[in-house]
Scaffold this active site. Structure first.
Site, PDB file in Angstrom:
ATOM      1  N   GLY A 148      63.984  66.150  62.835  1.00 57.91           N
ATOM      2  CA  GLY A 148      62.465  65.856  61.855  1.00 57.91           C
ATOM      3  C   GLY A 148      62.344  65.061  63.394  1.00 57.91           C
ATOM      4  O   GLY A 148      62.688  65.409  64.450  1.00 57.91           O
ATOM      5  N   CYS A 149      60.443  64.678  63.121  1.00 60.29           N
ATOM      6  CA  CYS A 149      59.923  64.275  64.162  1.00 60.29           C
ATOM      7  C   CYS A 149      60.056  62.631  64.501  1.00 60.29           C
ATOM      8  O   CYS A 149      60.217  62.595  65.813  1.00 60.29           O
ATOM      9  CB  CYS A 149      58.635  64.170  63.990  1.00 60.29           C
ATOM     10  SG  CYS A 149      58.305  63.661  62.444  1.00 60.29           S
ATOM     11  N   TYR A 150      61.010  61.901  63.676  1.00 59.93           N
ATOM     12  CA  TYR A 150      61.749  60.444  64.107  1.00 59.93           C
ATOM     13  C   TYR A 150      62.147  61.019  64.733  1.00 59.93           C
ATOM     14  O   TYR A 150      63.438  60.116  65.286  1.00 59.93           O
ATOM     15  CB  TYR A 150      62.276  60.012  62.419  1.00 59.93           C
ATOM     16  CG  TYR A 150      61.007  59.217  62.004  1.00 59.93           C
ATOM     17  CD1 TYR A 150      60.111  58.258  62.687  1.00 59.93           C
ATOM     18  CD2 TYR A 150      59.620  59.156  60.842  1.00 59.93           C
ATOM     19  CE1 TYR A 150      58.912  57.197  62.086  1.00 59.93           C
ATOM     20  CE2 TYR A 150      59.181  59.060  60.332  1.00 59.93           C
ATOM     21  CZ  TYR A 150      58.390  57.835  61.145  1.00 59.93           C
ATOM     22  OH  TYR A 150      57.109  57.258  60.560  1.00 59.93           O
ATOM     23  N   THR A 152      63.858  63.227  67.407  1.00 59.34           N
ATOM     24  CA  THR A 152      63.654  63.444  67.935  1.00 59.34           C
ATOM     25  C   THR A 152      63.342  62.147  68.330  1.00 59.34           C
ATOM     26  O   THR A 152      64.259  62.134  69.912  1.00 59.34           O
ATOM     27  CB  THR A 152      62.775  64.486  68.409  1.00 59.34           C
ATOM     28  OG1 THR A 152      62.765  65.917  67.468  1.00 59.34           O
ATOM     29  CG2 THR A 152      62.545  64.466  69.829  1.00 59.34           C
ATOM     30  N   GLN A 311      55.158  60.375  71.120  1.00 54.83           N
ATOM     31  CA  GLN A 311      55.129  62.149  71.279  1.00 54.83           C
ATOM     32  C   GLN A 311      54.610  62.585  69.798  1.00 54.83           C
ATOM     33  O   GLN A 311      53.553  61.643  69.672  1.00 54.83           O
ATOM     34  CB  GLN A 311      56.546  62.984  70.602  1.00 54.83           C
ATOM     35  CG  GLN A 311      57.179  62.468  69.499  1.00 54.83           C
ATOM     36  CD  GLN A 311      58.538  62.828  68.919  1.00 54.83           C
ATOM     37  OE1 GLN A 311      59.095  63.773  69.657  1.00 54.83           O
ATOM     38  NE2 GLN A 311      58.883  63.015  67.506  1.00 54.83           N
TER      39      GLN A 311
END
EC number: 1.2.1.38
Lengths: 345, 345, 345, 345
Positions: A148-150, A152, A311
């Site tokens: 997931g984005c968080y 990363t 990001q």
């Protein structure tokens, strides 16, 4: 050419995969499924793709994804676990952008996602698709669980400190902020323009699914028990993620040494940019690109180190990272098709 | 490789040129000038370029732009006219993104821009850089006057109707809306976030510099006297331009024939997309790309045709169009380095 | 105290009515209905009202609206026509913020709204609630059809010119721009933040329900046949509406005389501000207030007059205007409870 | 009526004071100074005030502020310290919205603000204008140092915990996020719409002026040494502030007891709203109002308490708080003229 299929191309990670893959020199968009939009040309839904993508959506039962070399799942949780076994059996590689294979522990998955796991036998073989920390395993993977984005941002931010044993692993804090596209392309009141513009709030403070995923991954790098407080917030911007990470130093270390630690860790990484000590990275410096940027700070008179990480949540936090994994899985240079420069302003 | 110089790279058209040219396969960024930022690495000002552009700004007197094959002026009005003569004499091609050479008539220029023109002898040889209407002249040009963002939308929208003699040229209306980046990267109160966010207004209704430029260009395509009312507005978005054009039909013509007229006019154009009749193009479908999209409407019970036109004001409305001109001037395929897909969402 | 009921308080016009009425010195919020939210305190849904509104939503069948002196309908089209007859029979005044009673002609209503009209006998008695043009009728009205936000700007902008016979009534153009809250508080993809932020587009160009409403009203003020082209657009802002109106002068008239015409027309109006000739009104100058501001322009070398009109679509364009009508209906000073100063920045 | 003067009315706190004071039933706007805008009607600069404020700016030397009962300084740091002594000597009360009198220690002031303090003799007598923690002193104050917006959120959030001795005072973390209006109405590139829209970043992480102010105030409530890490961020919204506060519990305490602690502390406060445990307050629920809202969280498996605090930075964080102080200083009910309901949406 790698023949690529996409399941669930009507969301934001789906259209972002289309943007990246339609311009990828070694990929050929072959199939894209949507039960609801069967027959609709993709470019009718996303006019930005007019002239770039000729494909139309197909109902799942009208198309054979086994003809693809790789299939991306840009779907809600639960879809990939249903379809992956047959695809893998047919020799198709699978990259899941949802959470179905991110947690190794079935019970933990079922607790947080509140659905039964229908393919627990694949949990072991699934490879966590964070290239910077897991590159070799990705190269030979058949099934990727794309982070997931968080997670990363949190993992790439905390990792060098945990690995070097410099901080108290039990009291990590991640105060993270996401653009609204992270909530997906779903008809919901909470993410209407009139609700989320000119506004800021936290959400899910009591407990968020990304906490167990991140804690479990971070635990791989330290023998100390990881304790993580994670607070997500919603920012009135479309794309972008900013994590402000707090860790308590347990060792005396100079700012220069801290900076060197991060620079050495990431010096060969094409998509991690360690900015000068004391910088304030902006999310827009990554908008539309696969780059993650970070910078270190040491607040006056405190034993804290603060790591700022940014990001684009749809690129390095989702579709871009998935393509990065695909490149590794097919033996291509890791940056192929991922050299976009961020759109600023 | 084409050696490229940029004068004035600290504004939004400057950084957009850098984004496009640093990824252009046949261009080599060679020099970028800024008196104020002499010595500063470009990527320190624009972190989105970190890892992509190694160049630093140079003071104008420290660098010889005559070593370049082409020089772009992304400067305020008045700079290009001062430097172009020497560069042209040295055999360097010049593309001016400001207004210095857009008006053939010196008096009209001086009336609207309120500065004396110091290179009037170049006005005749300057070529108006709108490839869709002026391609052949651009191919052999030495000096390009790159059109403004508003005039591009108005000309490409009205042109087929004027050329075909279908509308009353004397009563054209262009109600146009621009993102805030069109105002440039200047410290001014009016374009602060807190002033222009969550707000909408018209400006310059009494008379705008783009009116004489557009009228003069449109006049080339009709014998009737062109009359244009142009109303610009400021939209709380960064990039994007939307023109809503109104023209009164003087002939009875079916919607199908109108649509066919536009489709035929632009069928071979790589950067003009005639959408289906009755579409509502969105600015975001062009964000970061060099595409201009348009659609036709015929409101019920009226003799009006309404043309909706969108583009990214910094790309097709500025830097992208300039690169398109460069490609033509150097015999490259017109789309070289300009195939970016719009960023949506 | 006027006992006030609200039907449909969960949308944006509903919460705006609550904001205005809870601070209105002569109104007492007595009942608010919502089938879906029965029992939920209003302030739980809208935390801005915590400490100001103690009421909870009631299911329609649990509350007797006939106890109220006036009932506002902040509902989708079709609700007021079902409930108004009984309320009126019980002596309750009704103010409908939807379209049920805006069009006098039943067939036209049914053509545009695509539902049968179930109370056509009330169409004649319904009074169009635009105080500036219809004040006396409103004072004695039992049933108010509150104008839509677009029609308010168009009528107050064009009215002085039509009444004075100065312009060609057959070729009016209204290029109008609305904030996203105008689309209501409904779960829809098109108005998500990620879809409508940093974006601009037209919509409904082929024909919009507000065109027949506006044309019919304007027709009351001129013997010439009214022809109106109306183009609505969506602006990435929450509140605010900007209409750019174009009318062709048929008479030679000075700018001073034009300005005087508007100033005299609106000199006693508490909620219409005629700004100096050539001004550019901003929507934010009306944010949260009941004020409508307008300014006149005469583009160079044209016979056009351009009128710029701004208002807050939820206040003067909806809830504020409805309260203004209520004040008139109950013999209160027209500005009671409506003196809010716009929020700037 | 209290005769009110404002020094520096051209910024955002200035115009907000004008909005609040022009509708305040016991205040009379008497003088507003601006050297640069001498003679300009205030409503020409801020059209939202048309019809509400008739005053024009006066050059400082053209107006005698000693005729006022109270003078607000909405100026950059350094102005109030120059003018306050004479005003105080003339019997005029002074409320400074800048930092001149916030720090009791002259050296600390000069270190952080980098200007010499020219009225150090007033530091002792200045009263810190946070009514919830300092009400009695404010009532009799002649000179108020109005707190900054960040310190207000941090103090009201941490205070009950520190006073009760429940947390480790030495490891407080405040991750705070501000709307762009907090940067003021100054022509600067960094806060242009095109720079700060669709973007998120931290700033001043290395050390911010609000840290010593907040630490010094918090130190008043505990014997333990206060240690505070404060990280400010810029949010793409106009108004609003969100502080996410982290404190480590040193005592075992139930969620219910924590909640009760805060509710009891603030139960009589008109402008502090303790929301239910586990709520996620949104900044927009305070937009334009003087309310500060907060909510408590206890993340799973951690000894942290997380306090979420929101307010409008221009109201409770600046102008509204200043008016609240004025009310106390003049013996008025504390909420006079401050009952605005937040604008939502």
């Amino acid at each position: 050419m790698i023949k690529v299929g996409i399941v669930g191309g009507t969301g934001y990670t789906g259209v972002e995969l289309l943007r990246l893959l339609s311009a990828h020199p070694d990929a050929q968009l072959t199939a894209i499924t949507s039960r609801k939009e069967d027959g609709l040309p993709v470019a009718d839904m996303f006019p930005s793709l007019r002239g770039h993508v000729d494909l139309a959506f197909s109902a799942p039962d009208k198309i054979d994804l086994a003809q693809c070399d790789v299939v991306f799942f840009a779907t809600p949780h639960g879809v990939a676990m249903a379809q992956a076994p047959a695809l893998l059996a047919a020799g198709v590689k699978v990259i899941d952008l949802a959470a179905d294979f991110r947690l190794k522990d079935q019970a933990t998955f079922e607790k947080w996602y509140k659905i039964p796991h229908t393919a627990p036998e694949l949990l072991e073989q699934a490879v966590y698709g964070l290239p910077e920390l897991n590159r070799e395993a990705i190269k030979s993977a058949k099934l990727i669980a794309n982070p997931g984005c968080y997670p990363t941002t949190m993992q790439l931010g905390f990792y060098p400190l945990l690995k070097a044993g410099l901080v108290d692993a039990s009291s990590l804090i991640a105060d993270a902020k996401s653009g609204v596209s992270g909530a997906g392309r779903k008809a919901e009141i909470g993410t209407l323009f009139s609700e989320s513009s000119d506004n800021f709030k936290a959400y899910g403070v009591a407990g968020h699914r990304h906490t167990p995923e991140t804690s479990a991954q971070l635990q791989r790098y330290t023998d100390d028990k990881v304790g993580l407080v994670f607070t997500p917030h919603l920012v009135p911007m479309i794309r972008g993620m900013h994590a402000t990470l707090y860790a308590r130093l347990t060792t005396d270390i100079s700012n220069e040494a801290l900076q060197a630690l991060f620079e050495q860790q990431y010096q060969d990484e094409p998509f991690v940019d360690v900015m000068p000590f004391g910088s304030h990275p902006e999310t827009r410096s990554t908008r539309g690109s696969n780059m993650l940027r970070l910078a270190l700070h040491r607040p006056d008179g405190s034993d804290m180190v603060v790591i700022l990480v940014v990001q684009d949540n749809l690129v390095k936090g989702a579709a871009g990272q998935a393509v990065q994994c695909m490149n590794l899985m097919f033996g291509l240079p890791e940056s192929t098709g991922l050299k976009h420069i961020a759109l600023l302003p």
